[in-house]
Scaffold this motif. Structure first.
Motif, mmCIF file in Angstrom:
data_model
loop_
_atom_site.group_PDB
_atom_site.id
_atom_site.type_symbol
_atom_site.label_atom_id
_atom_site.label_comp_id
_atom_site.label_asym_id
_atom_site.label_seq_id
_atom_site.Cartn_x
_atom_site.Cartn_y
_atom_site.Cartn_z
ATOM 1 N N PHE A 50 10.950 3.072 4.709
ATOM 2 C CA PHE A 50 9.552 3.841 4.851
ATOM 3 C C PHE A 50 9.423 4.415 6.181
ATOM 4 O O PHE A 50 9.679 3.576 7.119
ATOM 5 N N GLU A 51 9.120 5.514 6.513
ATOM 6 C CA GLU A 51 8.875 6.340 7.719
ATOM 7 C C GLU A 51 7.419 6.610 7.877
ATOM 8 O O GLU A 51 6.744 6.965 6.902
ATOM 9 N N GLY A 52 6.794 6.440 9.167
ATOM 10 C CA GLY A 52 5.464 6.695 9.559
ATOM 11 C C GLY A 52 4.907 5.859 10.364
ATOM 12 O O GLY A 52 5.649 5.568 11.384
ATOM 13 N N ARG A 53 3.656 5.530 10.520
ATOM 14 C CA ARG A 53 3.203 4.718 11.322
ATOM 15 C C ARG A 53 2.722 3.298 10.656
ATOM 16 O O ARG A 53 1.692 3.323 10.004
ATOM 17 N N ILE A 54 3.859 2.486 10.691
ATOM 18 C CA ILE A 54 3.848 1.187 9.810
ATOM 19 C C ILE A 54 3.234 0.183 10.608
ATOM 20 O O ILE A 54 3.463 -0.294 11.683
ATOM 21 N N ASP A 55 1.933 -0.110 10.001
ATOM 22 C CA ASP A 55 1.099 -1.493 10.398
ATOM 23 C C ASP A 55 1.218 -2.472 9.584
ATOM 24 O O ASP A 55 1.128 -2.623 8.466
ATOM 25 N N LEU A 56 2.186 -3.557 10.098
ATOM 26 C CA LEU A 56 2.508 -4.874 9.198
ATOM 27 C C LEU A 56 1.236 -5.591 8.880
ATOM 28 O O LEU A 56 1.273 -6.229 7.564
ATOM 29 N N ASN A 57 0.310 -5.534 9.699
ATOM 30 C CA ASN A 57 -0.908 -6.166 9.085
ATOM 31 C C ASN A 57 -1.530 -5.492 7.787
ATOM 32 O O ASN A 57 -1.905 -6.211 7.002
ATOM 33 N N LYS A 58 -1.482 -4.295 7.917
ATOM 34 C CA LYS A 58 -2.078 -3.477 6.449
ATOM 35 C C LYS A 58 -0.974 -3.767 5.432
ATOM 36 O O LYS A 58 -1.616 -4.117 4.257
ATOM 37 N N ILE A 59 0.398 -4.073 5.786
ATOM 38 C CA ILE A 59 1.267 -4.458 4.567
ATOM 39 C C ILE A 59 0.882 -5.621 4.214
ATOM 40 O O ILE A 59 0.831 -6.005 2.798
ATOM 41 N N GLY A 60 0.632 -6.719 4.976
ATOM 42 C CA GLY A 60 -0.061 -7.978 4.702
ATOM 43 C C GLY A 60 -1.270 -8.007 3.674
ATOM 44 O O GLY A 60 -1.374 -8.702 2.813
ATOM 45 N N GLU A 61 -2.015 -7.040 4.199
ATOM 46 C CA GLU A 61 -3.470 -6.986 3.222
ATOM 47 C C GLU A 61 -2.839 -6.445 1.940
ATOM 48 O O GLU A 61 -3.658 -6.716 1.028
ATOM 49 N N LEU A 62 -2.167 -5.419 1.788
ATOM 50 C CA LEU A 62 -1.584 -5.180 0.524
ATOM 51 C C LEU A 62 -1.027 -6.294 -0.316
ATOM 52 O O LEU A 62 -1.217 -6.182 -1.492
ATOM 53 N N ALA A 63 -0.477 -7.112 0.529
ATOM 54 C CA ALA A 63 0.272 -8.224 -0.401
ATOM 55 C C ALA A 63 -0.762 -9.045 -0.963
ATOM 56 O O ALA A 63 -0.690 -9.632 -2.053
ATOM 57 N N LYS A 64 -1.763 -9.491 -0.231
ATOM 58 C CA LYS A 64 -2.952 -9.951 -0.585
ATOM 59 C C LYS A 64 -3.653 -9.414 -1.798
ATOM 60 O O LYS A 64 -3.977 -9.933 -2.753
#
Lengths: 190, 198
Positions: free
Chosen positions: B169-183
């Motif tokens: 995945f390329e771009g501006r990766i926000d790991l917190n947003k990935i965490g929100e996605l998991a929830k």
């Protein structure tokens, strides 16, 4: 002393295009001589002698370096203006300095790159992998062009990633939780 | 003249060094994109721009508002998605990819997980000025599930089975947003079906 008759004869032959190379050389030398009779002076322009002589007159000998000019009776020129020479040398030194610094920078960067590649976690195969020439990939061949399809795949990929990150974090915190009793033991001893 | 040449050589040297580091993953992809055993998928930045509209127009039955928001938040900062996948040789391919990526200087290990004893998952990130601009996920699975310890006991492993997946995945990766996605998608399995058109 320039012989006007010989000069006239040579000029006539030159005008008739009958002179040899040697005669033309002789003619030119005659026209350049300082005792050239006045009636022949205007012929100098045929050979560009006039312009050359005027230029030569305008240039003063040793104008740029008067301290090198010969002096009468060996008199002293006074203080030698060595400033110009030193200036050239310092400019040259400056250039060499920049060149040396740039070379040093190249060597240092090369050394750093070399060291960083050799202190990696697994040097053998890694070095091989890093030295392979990257080939430009035409990604358009593999590009998803249907937005819905792209959305479906992206959603699945992102869900997969997020789920696995969460799972990894959960395992990590679980293991840390197991460490809690050991931590307590050490705390109670202290 | 010599100085100009020197500075040009210096600039080319720096450019070459940087591109060599950043292209480690591209080099890995380039080795396999034309191999028919592999499935390759690429989603471009332009498609991600369109995707925001697609997501907002999806049926509410397909995703709830929380899921739409979580997915949109992640997608809007993404520039590309590259997937390299293979059925079979899962563990062997995983090991080969791991050797390449672990040695690529800009990549740092975010997490390494072994799931259920037979699935190996590695996360790598590439940071630039404190911002994660690439997230790599490397998955190696052994189908028979008999892998006790991959690194110490190779004889027991059937390397010809299982799956391999590399996601970039390329771009501006926000790991917190990935965490929100998991929830938001915690009830979904997240299996990636790469059969285009299904």
């Amino acid at each position: 002393m320039t012989d006007p008759q010989i000069l006239r004869a040579l000029l006539d032959r030159y005008e008739a295009a009958e002179t040899s190379v040697a005669e033309e050389r002789e003619l030119k030398a005659m026209l350049q001589s300082t005792d050239l009779p006045k009636e022949f002076v205007h012929y100098r322009q045929w050979f560009g002698i006039q312009a050359a002589m005027q230029t030569a007159k305008s240039i003063k000998p040793f104008a740029d370096a008067p301290w090198l000019a010969p002096t009468k009776n060996g008199a002293d020129h006074g203080p030698t203006p060595a400033l110009r020479v030193v200036s050239n040398r310092s400019r040259s030194n400056f250039r060499y300095g920049i060149a040396a610094a740039a070379m040093l920078a190249v060597v240092m960067v090369a050394g750093l790159v070399f060291l960083s590649q050799n202190t990696g976690t697994s040097p053998g195969p890694l070095a091989k992998a890093n030295t392979e020439t990257p080939v430009a990939i035409d990604w358009s061949k593999y590009e998803i062009t249907d937005p819905k399809e792209a959305t479906r795949i992206t959603r699945a990929a992102l869900t997969n990633v997020s789920r696995r990150i969460e799972n990894g974090s959960r395992i990590a915190s679980k293991e840390v939780g197991r460490m809690e009793p050991i931590h307590n033991v050490f705390n109670s001893k202290s | 003249m010599n100085l100009k040449f020197l500075f040009l050589a210096l600039a080319l040297f720096f450019a070459g060094t940087l591109s060599a580091q950043q292209d480690a993953i591209s080099t890995y992809f380039s080795k396999y994109v034309d191999d028919e055993d592999f499935t390759v998928v690429y989603v471009s930045g332009k498609m991600f721009d369109l995707m925001e509209t697609v997501i907002s127009n999806l049926d509410t039955e397909d995703m709830n508002s929380e899921q739409v928001k979580a997915l949109t938040d992640v997608v809007q900062d993404m520039k590309s998605l590259r997937i390299l996948s293979r059925e079979g040789d899962g563990i062997a391919q995983y090991r080969s990819a791991k050797k390449t990526i672990a040695g690529a200087k800009p990549y740092e290990v975010l997490m390494t997980v072994r799931e259920k004893g037979s699935t190996f998952v590695d996360f790598y990130i590439r940071e630039n000025d404190g911002v994660v601009d690439e997230l790599l996920l490397l998955i190696g699975e052994s189908a028979d599930g008999r892998v006790a310890n991959l690194l110490d006991d190779e004889e027991e492993i059937d390397l010809s089975t299982g799956n391999f997946t590399l996601l970039s995945f390329e771009g501006r990766i926000d790991l917190n947003k990935i965490g929100e996605l998991a929830k938001a998608f915690e009830d979904e399995g997240g299996e990636i079906d790469l059969n285009i058109g299904n």
